[in-house]
Design a protein around this motif. Sequence first.
Motif, PDB file in Angstrom:
ATOM      1  N   THR A  19       0.852  -1.250   0.050  1.00 28.32           N
ATOM      2  CA  THR A  19      -0.073   0.257   0.137  1.00 28.32           C
ATOM      3  C   THR A  19       0.851   1.110   0.212  1.00 28.32           C
ATOM      4  O   THR A  19       2.045   1.215   0.265  1.00 28.32           O
ATOM      5  CB  THR A  19      -0.948   0.022   1.179  1.00 28.32           C
ATOM      6  OG1 THR A  19      -0.031  -0.007   2.468  1.00 28.32           O
ATOM      7  CG2 THR A  19      -1.818  -1.127   1.330  1.00 28.32           C
ATOM      8  N   PHE A  20       0.332   2.465  -0.188  1.00 26.47           N
ATOM      9  CA  PHE A  20       0.888   3.633  -0.105  1.00 26.47           C
ATOM     10  C   PHE A  20      -0.096   4.711   0.404  1.00 26.47           C
ATOM     11  O   PHE A  20      -1.363   4.509   0.277  1.00 26.47           O
ATOM     12  CB  PHE A  20       1.709   4.196  -1.274  1.00 26.47           C
ATOM     13  CG  PHE A  20       0.793   4.952  -2.357  1.00 26.47           C
ATOM     14  CD1 PHE A  20       0.811   6.311  -2.334  1.00 26.47           C
ATOM     15  CD2 PHE A  20      -0.112   4.071  -3.266  1.00 26.47           C
ATOM     16  CE1 PHE A  20       0.007   7.068  -3.397  1.00 26.47           C
ATOM     17  CE2 PHE A  20      -1.017   5.020  -3.857  1.00 26.47           C
ATOM     18  CZ  PHE A  20      -0.896   6.192  -4.180  1.00 26.47           C
ATOM     19  N   GLY A  27      -7.968  14.711   3.270  1.00 23.91           N
ATOM     20  CA  GLY A  27      -6.717  14.244   4.180  1.00 23.91           C
ATOM     21  C   GLY A  27      -6.050  13.216   3.721  1.00 23.91           C
ATOM     22  O   GLY A  27      -5.465  13.474   2.579  1.00 23.91           O
ATOM     23  N   PHE A  28      -5.789  12.116   4.359  1.00 25.51           N
ATOM     24  CA  PHE A  28      -4.946  11.023   3.584  1.00 25.51           C
ATOM     25  C   PHE A  28      -5.826   9.712   3.579  1.00 25.51           C
ATOM     26  O   PHE A  28      -6.606   9.573   4.299  1.00 25.51           O
ATOM     27  CB  PHE A  28      -3.831  10.872   4.743  1.00 25.51           C
ATOM     28  CG  PHE A  28      -2.924  12.118   4.895  1.00 25.51           C
ATOM     29  CD1 PHE A  28      -1.784  12.276   3.829  1.00 25.51           C
ATOM     30  CD2 PHE A  28      -2.947  12.753   5.568  1.00 25.51           C
ATOM     31  CE1 PHE A  28      -0.775  13.245   3.890  1.00 25.51           C
ATOM     32  CE2 PHE A  28      -2.121  14.165   5.675  1.00 25.51           C
ATOM     33  CZ  PHE A  28      -0.861  14.101   4.688  1.00 25.51           C
ATOM     34  N   CYS A  29      -5.279   8.970   2.689  1.00 29.46           N
ATOM     35  CA  CYS A  29      -5.893   7.602   2.435  1.00 29.46           C
ATOM     36  C   CYS A  29      -4.907   6.724   1.993  1.00 29.46           C
ATOM     37  O   CYS A  29      -4.090   6.929   1.399  1.00 29.46           O
ATOM     38  CB  CYS A  29      -7.214   7.702   1.520  1.00 29.46           C
ATOM     39  SG  CYS A  29      -6.657   7.883  -0.310  1.00 29.46           S
ATOM     40  N   THR A  32      -4.228   0.358  -1.747  1.00 26.22           N
ATOM     41  CA  THR A  32      -3.475  -0.898  -2.300  1.00 26.22           C
ATOM     42  C   THR A  32      -3.202  -0.746  -3.559  1.00 26.22           C
ATOM     43  O   THR A  32      -3.985  -0.574  -4.374  1.00 26.22           O
ATOM     44  CB  THR A  32      -4.387  -2.048  -1.986  1.00 26.22           C
ATOM     45  OG1 THR A  32      -4.833  -2.131  -0.518  1.00 26.22           O
ATOM     46  CG2 THR A  32      -3.628  -3.396  -2.071  1.00 26.22           C
ATOM     47  N   LEU A  33      -1.647  -1.213  -3.813  1.00 27.70           N
ATOM     48  CA  LEU A  33      -1.244  -1.111  -5.167  1.00 27.70           C
ATOM     49  C   LEU A  33      -1.842  -1.913  -6.081  1.00 27.70           C
ATOM     50  O   LEU A  33      -2.365  -1.428  -7.340  1.00 27.70           O
ATOM     51  CB  LEU A  33       0.287  -1.157  -5.307  1.00 27.70           C
ATOM     52  CG  LEU A  33       1.156   0.161  -5.205  1.00 27.70           C
ATOM     53  CD1 LEU A  33       0.864   0.636  -4.078  1.00 27.70           C
ATOM     54  CD2 LEU A  33       2.383  -0.549  -5.311  1.00 27.70           C
ATOM     55  N   ASN A  34      -2.327  -2.902  -5.609  1.00 25.25           N
ATOM     56  CA  ASN A  34      -2.975  -4.132  -6.705  1.00 25.25           C
ATOM     57  C   ASN A  34      -4.438  -3.521  -6.932  1.00 25.25           C
ATOM     58  O   ASN A  34      -4.824  -4.021  -8.166  1.00 25.25           O
ATOM     59  CB  ASN A  34      -3.193  -5.599  -5.894  1.00 25.25           C
ATOM     60  CG  ASN A  34      -1.905  -6.092  -5.814  1.00 25.25           C
ATOM     61  OD1 ASN A  34      -0.711  -5.844  -6.485  1.00 25.25           O
ATOM     62  ND2 ASN A  34      -1.911  -6.911  -4.739  1.00 25.25           N
ATOM     63  N   ASP A  35      -4.875  -2.741  -6.225  1.00 20.81           N
ATOM     64  CA  ASP A  35      -6.167  -2.211  -6.686  1.00 20.81           C
ATOM     65  C   ASP A  35      -6.323  -1.180  -7.685  1.00 20.81           C
ATOM     66  O   ASP A  35      -7.279  -0.820  -8.178  1.00 20.81           O
ATOM     67  CB  ASP A  35      -6.968  -1.434  -5.475  1.00 20.81           C
ATOM     68  CG  ASP A  35      -7.292  -2.869  -4.418  1.00 20.81           C
ATOM     69  OD1 ASP A  35      -7.452  -3.720  -4.735  1.00 20.81           O
ATOM     70  OD2 ASP A  35      -7.473  -2.358  -3.246  1.00 20.81           O
ATOM     71  N   VAL A  36      -5.243  -0.467  -8.064  1.00 19.62           N
ATOM     72  CA  VAL A  36      -5.056   0.506  -8.975  1.00 19.62           C
ATOM     73  C   VAL A  36      -5.073  -0.049 -10.153  1.00 19.62           C
ATOM     74  O   VAL A  36      -4.160  -0.761 -10.772  1.00 19.62           O
ATOM     75  CB  VAL A  36      -3.725   1.344  -8.743  1.00 19.62           C
ATOM     76  CG1 VAL A  36      -3.511   2.426  -9.762  1.00 19.62           C
ATOM     77  CG2 VAL A  36      -3.738   1.996  -7.228  1.00 19.62           C
ATOM     78  N   LYS A  64       6.541  11.840  -8.396  1.00 21.22           N
ATOM     79  CA  LYS A  64       6.647  10.966  -7.344  1.00 21.22           C
ATOM     80  C   LYS A  64       5.926   9.606  -7.539  1.00 21.22           C
ATOM     81  O   LYS A  64       6.424   8.678  -6.811  1.00 21.22           O
ATOM     82  CB  LYS A  64       5.971  11.919  -6.184  1.00 21.22           C
ATOM     83  CG  LYS A  64       6.274  11.020  -4.598  1.00 21.22           C
ATOM     84  CD  LYS A  64       5.425  11.813  -3.593  1.00 21.22           C
ATOM     85  CE  LYS A  64       5.391  10.769  -2.345  1.00 21.22           C
ATOM     86  NZ  LYS A  64       4.863  11.533  -1.246  1.00 21.22           N
ATOM     87  N   CYS A  65       4.849   9.625  -8.179  1.00 23.59           N
ATOM     88  CA  CYS A  65       4.098   8.322  -8.385  1.00 23.59           C
ATOM     89  C   CYS A  65       4.847   7.693  -9.285  1.00 23.59           C
ATOM     90  O   CYS A  65       4.751   6.363  -9.105  1.00 23.59           O
ATOM     91  CB  CYS A  65       2.584   8.870  -9.029  1.00 23.59           C
ATOM     92  SG  CYS A  65       1.553   9.574  -7.929  1.00 23.59           S
TER      93      CYS A  65
END
Length: 163
Positions: A19-20, A27-29, A32-36, A64-65
């Motif tokens: 995750t990242f 705010g922040f969330c 999960t990388l696999n969900d992208v 950055k991404c």
Amino acid sequence: RLFSVMDEFLNDFEASAETFTAHTTDGFCKITLNDVDYLEAQNKRVLVSLSNDTDIEIRELFSKCEKIFTLEKGFFKCHRSYIVNLNHVEQFTKTQISTKNGTNIPISRNNYAAFKEAYFSYMFPPFHNPPSLFIKFFFFLMIIPPLSFVLCYSIMVTYHRYQ
């Protein structure tokens, strides 16, 4: 040996759920990388499209991404404004990628050959590599039932022999 293979499989499985944390307007969330499915640069923000057909606008620089969503993690920058998850590619042509959700993403002319190479290398690694942990685990599952039958049979024969 069995437990080391199972531990290795579990570690690989947990690693695949990387995750990242992204800065959003609210705010922040945690994503999960696999969900992208893919990322799209939009001015100074990035639109993250998820596999459940939702989009999240994050306040991160696209550069950055690019450092987070790398080829080693299954992503490829196919266009100056797009990074796509290779696991979510349904099909592709010289000019666009279709994701499993049906979204069409452009491939730049200069990136097509590199994308094609990256896609096939990532999705179908060379056979000379050692078998993946998934394949080892699959064969392990195929071997256990016959072995358990033999073990039960030998215990039963031994038990009846000494009765």
